[in-house]
Design an enzyme around this catalytic site. Structure first.
Site, PDB file in Angstrom:
ATOM      1  N   HIS A 158       0.769  -1.234   0.316  1.00 41.63           N
ATOM      2  CA  HIS A 158       0.403  -0.468  -0.042  1.00 41.63           C
ATOM      3  C   HIS A 158       0.916   1.852   0.094  1.00 41.63           C
ATOM      4  O   HIS A 158       2.403   1.548   0.422  1.00 41.63           O
ATOM      5  CB  HIS A 158      -0.834   0.013   1.215  1.00 41.63           C
ATOM      6  N   ASP A 173       3.104  -4.991   8.293  1.00 40.03           N
ATOM      7  CA  ASP A 173       1.338  -4.518   7.654  1.00 40.03           C
ATOM      8  C   ASP A 173       0.872  -4.998   7.705  1.00 40.03           C
ATOM      9  O   ASP A 173       0.305  -5.587   7.039  1.00 40.03           O
ATOM     10  CB  ASP A 173       1.770  -3.144   5.983  1.00 40.03           C
ATOM     11  N   GLN A 184      -4.651  -5.044   6.528  1.00 40.22           N
ATOM     12  CA  GLN A 184      -5.405  -6.361   6.179  1.00 40.22           C
ATOM     13  C   GLN A 184      -5.813  -7.005   6.801  1.00 40.22           C
ATOM     14  O   GLN A 184      -6.113  -8.911   6.567  1.00 40.22           O
ATOM     15  CB  GLN A 184      -5.458  -6.091   4.944  1.00 40.22           C
ATOM     16  N   LYS A 239     -10.867  -1.046  10.017  1.00 44.03           N
ATOM     17  CA  LYS A 239     -10.631  -1.935   9.408  1.00 44.03           C
ATOM     18  C   LYS A 239     -10.621  -3.850  10.156  1.00 44.03           C
ATOM     19  O   LYS A 239     -11.603  -4.428   9.886  1.00 44.03           O
ATOM     20  CB  LYS A 239      -9.707  -1.903   8.178  1.00 44.03           C
ATOM     21  N   CYS A 286      -4.976   1.897  -3.668  1.00 43.58           N
ATOM     22  CA  CYS A 286      -3.550   2.331  -3.109  1.00 43.58           C
ATOM     23  C   CYS A 286      -2.589   1.760  -3.610  1.00 43.58           C
ATOM     24  O   CYS A 286      -1.634   1.590  -2.271  1.00 43.58           O
ATOM     25  CB  CYS A 286      -3.814   2.689  -1.993  1.00 43.58           C
TER      26      CYS A 286
HETATM   27  N1  PMP Z   1      -2.376  -1.084   4.686  1.00 46.00           N
HETATM   28  C1  PMP Z   1      -2.606  -1.784   4.358  1.00 46.00           C
HETATM   29  C2  PMP Z   1      -2.353  -3.571   3.937  1.00 46.00           C
HETATM   30  C3  PMP Z   1      -4.088  -1.109   4.352  1.00 46.00           C
HETATM   31  O1  PMP Z   1      -5.038  -2.252   3.133  1.00 46.00           O
HETATM   32  C4  PMP Z   1      -4.762   0.139   4.384  1.00 46.00           C
HETATM   33  C5  PMP Z   1      -5.729   0.520   4.112  1.00 46.00           C
HETATM   34  N2  PMP Z   1      -5.979   0.930   3.507  1.00 46.00           N
HETATM   35  C6  PMP Z   1      -3.161   0.773   4.874  1.00 46.00           C
HETATM   36  C7  PMP Z   1      -2.646  -0.103   5.192  1.00 46.00           C
HETATM   37  C8  PMP Z   1      -3.630   2.325   5.428  1.00 46.00           C
HETATM   38  O2  PMP Z   1      -4.313   2.641   6.647  1.00 46.00           O
HETATM   39  P1  PMP Z   1      -5.259   3.375   7.002  1.00 46.00           P
HETATM   40  O3  PMP Z   1      -5.547   4.054   6.252  1.00 46.00           O
HETATM   41  O4  PMP Z   1      -6.267   2.817   7.496  1.00 46.00           O
HETATM   42  O5  PMP Z   1      -3.765   4.389   8.156  1.00 46.00           O
END
Ligand code: PMP
Length: 407
Positions: A125, A202, A205, A228, A365
């Site tokens: 991401h 990270d 998910q 999430k 993203c």
């Molecule tokens: N890493 C991953 C794998 C994600 O799916 C996301 C959110 N789509 C993020 C980072 C960023 O998370 P946040 O916007 O809640 O900080």
């Protein structure tokens, strides 16, 4: 698994009771943000109705109760992740915040220079990409990107080659938010450690779908977002091994992260407060504790089997549609991602919405990953505990109908 009662779970989510465009809502955008069960909503409401007060240093009843509840939530999170101690749990505003914390303090530490490298993967991401790019820009270190094969799996021979160059840190996602694929993080962490690298995972998910044991994984840092995983937005967690969090310098300065302030110099607080400057998201922490209780009550193994079976059925049903391509390997959790030949993901996503099916379209993203596959985006359906076979059928029917309308 026989005890998995999806109707009872569904009834716990008030938002699902509504219709969208005159149709019952099928919510398949849980990877962007999950819906919130009543147990979590009740904790948020209860906090503001009965406990609201600023925490720590308070002499009055409410301040003490709120402080105790906040620290109890931290203990719950430590237990959930099997951290060595609640001191290793830092409250953040989310995954992005946790990654920026670590990338910033690594920069401040002066440990990174021109000869160093940081490794990420092509699956990351933007929030597990851009902070490392920024750190490399500031320090002159090199950012290396682990490529992926056509099936979305990592090119492991390249990983081992990069390890030979002794990177400072490897930052990897546990589950790809774009494709839903699960990465074999345990052996990757082990190899990285053998090469002397730190590892940040990270888990944005992964936490909503898998049981996480940070000690078993041996991750140096593990980050996730509450929103999430059935909790509100604005709360997240950075787990870090005590030895690293103690050795690294503080990040943001302000209240709570200090022991003593003097114009001649400030002494910083012990963990976890060293990394928690300012008034935290108290209600969010309590609600995250409730969300993890909710997950544990379902049971992560049962939840994972339920979601895996929905994803498998969805993959089978969608694959029957002419020109439909699924991305990523078969080992998926939480989400699946696809395109249909000759149809723009946004157009199909818009039609799905009109049929009451909420999915996400676009680059998720992950622009560099999309570029790797020569696409601008995909359609991603992402699942949660309350989704059922009826939702899979509605998705498959809507995609079939939508594709027919767009051809
Ligand atoms: N890493 C991953 C794998 C994600 O799916 C996301 C959110 N789509 C993020 C980072 C960023 O998370 P946040 O916007 O809640 O900080």
């Amino acid at each position: 698994m026989s005890g998995y009662d999806v109707s009872a779970l569904r009834a716990q989510f008030p938002i699902l009771e509504q219709e969208v465009h005159g149709l019952p809502l099928v919510y398949l955008d849980n990877a962007a943000t999950s819906q919130k069960p009543r147990a979590v909503l009740d904790v948020s409401r209860h906090y503001y109705e009965k406990l609201n007060s600023n925490i720590h240093r308070g002499t009055h009843y409410l301040a003490q109760e709120a402080t105790a509840a906040h620290e109890k939530a931290r203990e719950k999170i430590a237990t959930h992740l099997n951290a060595g101690s609640p001191d290793e749990i830092i409250f953040t505003s989310g995954t992005t915040d946790g990654i920026n914390l670590i990338s910033s303090v690594l920069g401040y530490s002066g440990r990174i220079g021109k000869r160093d490298s940081i490794v990420i993967s092509n699956l990351e991401h933007h929030s597990n990409t851009v902070p490392w790019q920024m750190l490399c820009e500031r320090t002159g270190a090199e950012l290396k990107v682990l490529p992926v094969h056509e099936d979305g799996t990592l090119e492991l021979d390249v990983f081992h080659r990069y390890l030979d160059e002794n990177p400072i840190l490897i930052a990897l996602t546990h589950i790809s938010n774009a494709f839903g694929s699960v990465l074999p993080v345990r052996p990757l962490i082990q190899s990285a450690h053998e090469a002397g690298a730190l590892v940040l995972i990270d888990g944005a998910q992964a936490v909503p779908h898998l049981s996480i044991d940070v000690q078993e994984l041996d991750a140096d840092f593990y980050v996730f977002s509450g929103h999430k995983a059935y909790a509100p937005t604005g709360i997240g967690v950075l787990y870090g091994k005590r030895e690293h969090l103690e050795a690294l310098p503080p990040w943001r300065g302000g209240g709570e992260m200090i022991k003593k302030v003097d114009y001649a110099g400030t002494t910083y607080n012990d963990l976890p407060f060293k990394y928690e400057a300012g008034t935290p998201n108290i209600e969010g922490a309590l609600a995250l504790g409730a969300a993890l209780d909710f997950l544990n009550e379902i049971g992560l193994d049962d939840l994972h089997s339920h979601e895996a079976s929905l994803i498998e059925h969805a993959a089978t049903a969608l694959s029957a549609i002419e020109g439909l391509k699924l991305y990523g390997p078969h080992d998926r959790a939480g989400a699946l991602s696809f395109n249909i030949d000759g149809i723009h993901h946004y157009d199909l996503g818009t039609l799905l919405d009109q049929m009451g099916v909420a999915v996400r379209t676009g680059h998720h993203c992950c622009q560099p990953l999309m570029a790797r596959f020569g696409i601008t985006g995909t359609i991603r359906a992402s699942f949660a505990c309350f989704n059922d076979e009826g939702d899979v059928q509605r998705l498959a029917d809507a995609v079939t109908k939508g594709a027919r309308m767009l051809r």
